[in-house]
Scaffold this motif. Structure first.
Motif, PDB file in Angstrom:
ATOM      1  N   PRO A   1       3.740  15.922  -0.497  1.00  0.00           N
ATOM      2  CA  PRO A   1       2.885  15.079  -1.490  1.00  0.00           C
ATOM      3  C   PRO A   1       3.044  13.827  -1.708  1.00  0.00           C
ATOM      4  O   PRO A   1       2.083  13.042  -1.593  1.00  0.00           O
ATOM      5  N   ARG A   2       4.262  13.417  -1.830  1.00  0.00           N
ATOM      6  CA  ARG A   2       4.506  11.972  -2.297  1.00  0.00           C
ATOM      7  C   ARG A   2       4.176  10.928  -1.207  1.00  0.00           C
ATOM      8  O   ARG A   2       3.672   9.940  -1.172  1.00  0.00           O
ATOM      9  N   PHE A   3       4.665  11.531  -0.029  1.00  0.00           N
ATOM     10  CA  PHE A   3       4.325  11.005   1.506  1.00  0.00           C
ATOM     11  C   PHE A   3       3.185  10.957   1.847  1.00  0.00           C
ATOM     12  O   PHE A   3       2.865   9.772   2.341  1.00  0.00           O
ATOM     13  N   ALA A   4       2.246  11.978   1.751  1.00  0.00           N
ATOM     14  CA  ALA A   4       0.970  12.134   1.943  1.00  0.00           C
ATOM     15  C   ALA A   4       0.233  11.071   1.115  1.00  0.00           C
ATOM     16  O   ALA A   4      -0.742  10.553   1.550  1.00  0.00           O
ATOM     17  N   SER A   5       0.647  10.886  -0.078  1.00  0.00           N
ATOM     18  CA  SER A   5      -0.094   9.686  -0.795  1.00  0.00           C
ATOM     19  C   SER A   5       0.061   8.422  -0.290  1.00  0.00           C
ATOM     20  O   SER A   5      -0.683   7.658  -0.220  1.00  0.00           O
ATOM     21  N   SER A   6       1.347   8.120   0.117  1.00  0.00           N
ATOM     22  CA  SER A   6       1.824   6.920   0.878  1.00  0.00           C
ATOM     23  C   SER A   6       0.740   6.737   2.116  1.00  0.00           C
ATOM     24  O   SER A   6       0.267   5.504   2.217  1.00  0.00           O
TER      25      SER A   6
ATOM     26  N   LEU B   1      -5.881  15.549  -1.679  1.00  0.00           N
ATOM     27  CA  LEU B   1      -5.201  15.718  -0.115  1.00  0.00           C
ATOM     28  C   LEU B   1      -3.638  15.904  -0.384  1.00  0.00           C
ATOM     29  O   LEU B   1      -3.067  17.025   0.222  1.00  0.00           O
ATOM     30  N   ALA B   2      -3.005  15.240  -1.254  1.00  0.00           N
ATOM     31  CA  ALA B   2      -1.669  15.407  -1.767  1.00  0.00           C
ATOM     32  C   ALA B   2      -1.365  16.792  -2.276  1.00  0.00           C
ATOM     33  O   ALA B   2      -0.367  17.430  -1.966  1.00  0.00           O
ATOM     34  N   GLN B   3      -2.316  17.180  -2.926  1.00  0.00           N
ATOM     35  CA  GLN B   3      -2.103  18.186  -3.929  1.00  0.00           C
ATOM     36  C   GLN B   3      -2.349  19.639  -3.072  1.00  0.00           C
ATOM     37  O   GLN B   3      -1.637  20.589  -3.318  1.00  0.00           O
ATOM     38  N   SER B   4      -2.978  19.301  -2.269  1.00  0.00           N
ATOM     39  CA  SER B   4      -3.660  20.699  -1.105  1.00  0.00           C
ATOM     40  C   SER B   4      -2.644  20.800   0.163  1.00  0.00           C
ATOM     41  O   SER B   4      -2.653  21.677   0.788  1.00  0.00           O
ATOM     42  N   SER B   5      -1.609  19.814   0.272  1.00  0.00           N
ATOM     43  CA  SER B   5      -0.841  19.737   1.365  1.00  0.00           C
ATOM     44  C   SER B   5       0.250  20.719   1.257  1.00  0.00           C
ATOM     45  O   SER B   5       0.733  21.029   0.165  1.00  0.00           O
ATOM     46  N   THR B   6       0.659  21.667   2.221  1.00  0.00           N
ATOM     47  CA  THR B   6       1.611  22.443   2.417  1.00  0.00           C
ATOM     48  C   THR B   6       2.803  22.258   2.987  1.00  0.00           C
ATOM     49  O   THR B   6       2.640  21.586   3.957  1.00  0.00           O
ATOM     50  N   PRO B   7       3.913  22.404   2.717  1.00  0.00           N
ATOM     51  CA  PRO B   7       4.974  22.029   3.354  1.00  0.00           C
ATOM     52  C   PRO B   7       4.894  22.698   4.532  1.00  0.00           C
ATOM     53  O   PRO B   7       4.675  24.029   4.758  1.00  0.00           O
TER      54      PRO B   7
ATOM     55  N   ALA C   1       0.936  -1.189   0.087  1.00  0.00           N
ATOM     56  CA  ALA C   1       0.017  -0.033  -0.151  1.00  0.00           C
ATOM     57  C   ALA C   1       0.837   1.316  -0.073  1.00  0.00           C
ATOM     58  O   ALA C   1       0.437   2.130  -0.904  1.00  0.00           O
ATOM     59  N   ALA C   2       1.693   1.370   0.607  1.00  0.00           N
ATOM     60  CA  ALA C   2       2.506   2.525   0.974  1.00  0.00           C
ATOM     61  C   ALA C   2       3.580   2.672  -0.581  1.00  0.00           C
ATOM     62  O   ALA C   2       3.661   3.788  -0.979  1.00  0.00           O
ATOM     63  N   THR C   3       3.846   1.532  -1.239  1.00  0.00           N
ATOM     64  CA  THR C   3       4.478   1.680  -2.444  1.00  0.00           C
ATOM     65  C   THR C   3       3.614   2.200  -3.462  1.00  0.00           C
ATOM     66  O   THR C   3       3.976   3.084  -4.198  1.00  0.00           O
TER      67      THR C   3
ATOM     68  N   ALA D   1       3.201   5.806  -3.099  1.00  0.00           N
ATOM     69  CA  ALA D   1       4.376   6.850  -3.451  1.00  0.00           C
ATOM     70  C   ALA D   1       4.446   6.747  -4.994  1.00  0.00           C
ATOM     71  O   ALA D   1       4.780   7.631  -5.456  1.00  0.00           O
ATOM     72  N   ILE D   2       4.010   5.732  -5.768  1.00  0.00           N
ATOM     73  CA  ILE D   2       4.312   5.708  -6.940  1.00  0.00           C
ATOM     74  C   ILE D   2       2.778   6.358  -7.804  1.00  0.00           C
ATOM     75  O   ILE D   2       3.181   7.139  -8.706  1.00  0.00           O
TER      76      ILE D   2
END
Length: 383
Positions: free
Chosen positions: A310-315, A175-181, A163-165, A168-169
């Motif tokens: 973003p990538r980590f939020a997706s995972s 959610l990932a797009q709206s996340s702010t660092p 699931a995490a992989t 990430a891919i």
């Protein structure tokens, strides 16, 4: 603040039947939906972190909620309050030769039905919150089916990795797009991590018979994924001086009472030190819970900070979907299969679930209802 944390977690510790899956349901309904101590997203992040670490998952989430609310002292307070009821019951059972009669087990049967309703409610609620697109829904469904068909620890770990992989891919979510660092670079708590590693290393050093016996509890808490069901065979291998009957009694008692199953260590610790059962119970309980809490403390802030990328939020979103599958699989087995045995129980569970979803009654009303059901089953065994 600490008094409020103690009161809320102690009340939950008195009524949290059903194991880790049910506990997560209680926590969500109480701390997210009712008290608003944290958001759905933050709660999901804490669950995904607990799933990635060894230790007692639901207790780790409770500890993390306390840390979020009032720092380290808040986490310690949450742990003590949530664990205290089951600790006291397990200690009493360990030192008492009294055998409970059928009324006790009839009440427990009613409370298992109560757990079915709570876990079903949590599963549906989390599915709505975290399975927000077709990919996440598919991950949750596949996670459920695979765990039902192959209910093994290695299966659970493999699902989390996959699931995490995938997350990430495959970029997921708004959610990932709206996340702010985050402007604050939260790092690993190296002090907590160093203490964890040091204690684990010390536990393997031969320092005397008494020390080595209790070291088995820390090793189990540090290396076991999957909670109380998995920890039993590990402890049995590490504590050869205890009989099979003692282990089975500890396991059965932990299943029948509220609170975390890791309090099996309370029972076994008291059995190891029959002359000072309270001391043995306290030491064993602290040792088995400590490694999981140290790891949670070590990674909690850095994990949540990484979730803004973003990538980590997706995972994390994919991990959350897999966790929904874990809850759904647990709802089927062992929760449903061990609690529901005839058609009238099916009807009762469905009716109570509908009542909970539509009318949202106080949880104590449901608790009283199912205790009454358990007693009714005892006095009217044909039902």
């Amino acid at each position: 603040m600490l008094v409020a944390i103690f009161r809320q977690f102690f009340l939950l510790g008195c009524m949290s039947f059903g194991g880790p899956a049910a506990h997560l349901g209680y926590f969500k309904r109480h701390f997210v939906d009712t008290l608003n101590w944290l958001t759905d997203t933050r709660y999901a992040q804490l669950i995904s972190l607990s799933q990635a670490l060894p230790g007692p998952g639901s207790s780790q989430v409770g500890f993390a909620i306390g840390v979020e609310r009032a720092g380290l002292l808040g986490g310690i307070t949450a742990f003590i309050a949530f664990t205290l009821p089951s600790f006291l019951i397990m200690l009493l059972l360990a030192v008492s030769a009294h055998q409970f009669d059928a009324v006790y087990f009839a009440v427990i049967a009613g409370l298992k039905l109560f757990a079915v309703v709570i876990v079903a409610d949590a599963t549906l609620g989390m599915a709505k919150s975290f399975c927000t697109n077709y990919v996440l829904k598919l991950l949750a469904l596949l996670s459920t089916l695979v765990l039902i068909l192959i209910p093994m620890l290695s299966t659970q770990i493999a699902i989390l990795v996959i699931a995490a992989t995938v997350g990430a891919i495959w970029p997921m979510l708004k959610l990932a797009q709206s996340s702010t660092p985050s402007s604050n670079k939260s790092k690993v708590n190296w002090i907590a991590l160093s203490i964890f590693v040091l204690l684990l290393a010390v536990s393997f050093i031969p320092l005397g018979q008494n020390t080595n016996v209790f070291a088995a509890f820390y090793q189990a808490g540090a290396m076991v994924f999957g909670g109380g069901h998995v920890v039993l065979p590990i402890l049995q291998a590490g504590l050869p001086t205890l009989s099979d009957d003692q282990f089975l009694s500890a396991y059965a008692s932990a299943q029948a009472i509220p609170g975390p199953m890791f309090t099996i260590a309370t029972y076994l610790g008291a059995q190891l030190t029959t002359e000072q059962p309270l001391i043995g119970a306290i030491v064993a309980t602290l040792l088995i819970f400590t490694p999981g809490f140290l790891l949670m403390l070590a990674f909690q802030k850095s994990w949540l900070n990484l979730a803004n990328k973003p990538r980590f939020a997706s995972s994390i979103a994919a991990l959350n979907a897999a966790v929904v599958g874990f809850l759904a699989a647990a709802l089927y087995s062992p929760i449903w299969t061990s609690a529901v045995h005839n058609l009238w129980q099916v009807a009762l569970v469905i009716a109570a679930f509908a009542w909970l979803r539509m009318k949202k009654p106080p949880i104590w009303w449901l608790l009283a209802l199912f205790i009454s059901v358990g007693l009714t089953q005892y006095y009217l065994p044909l039902l």
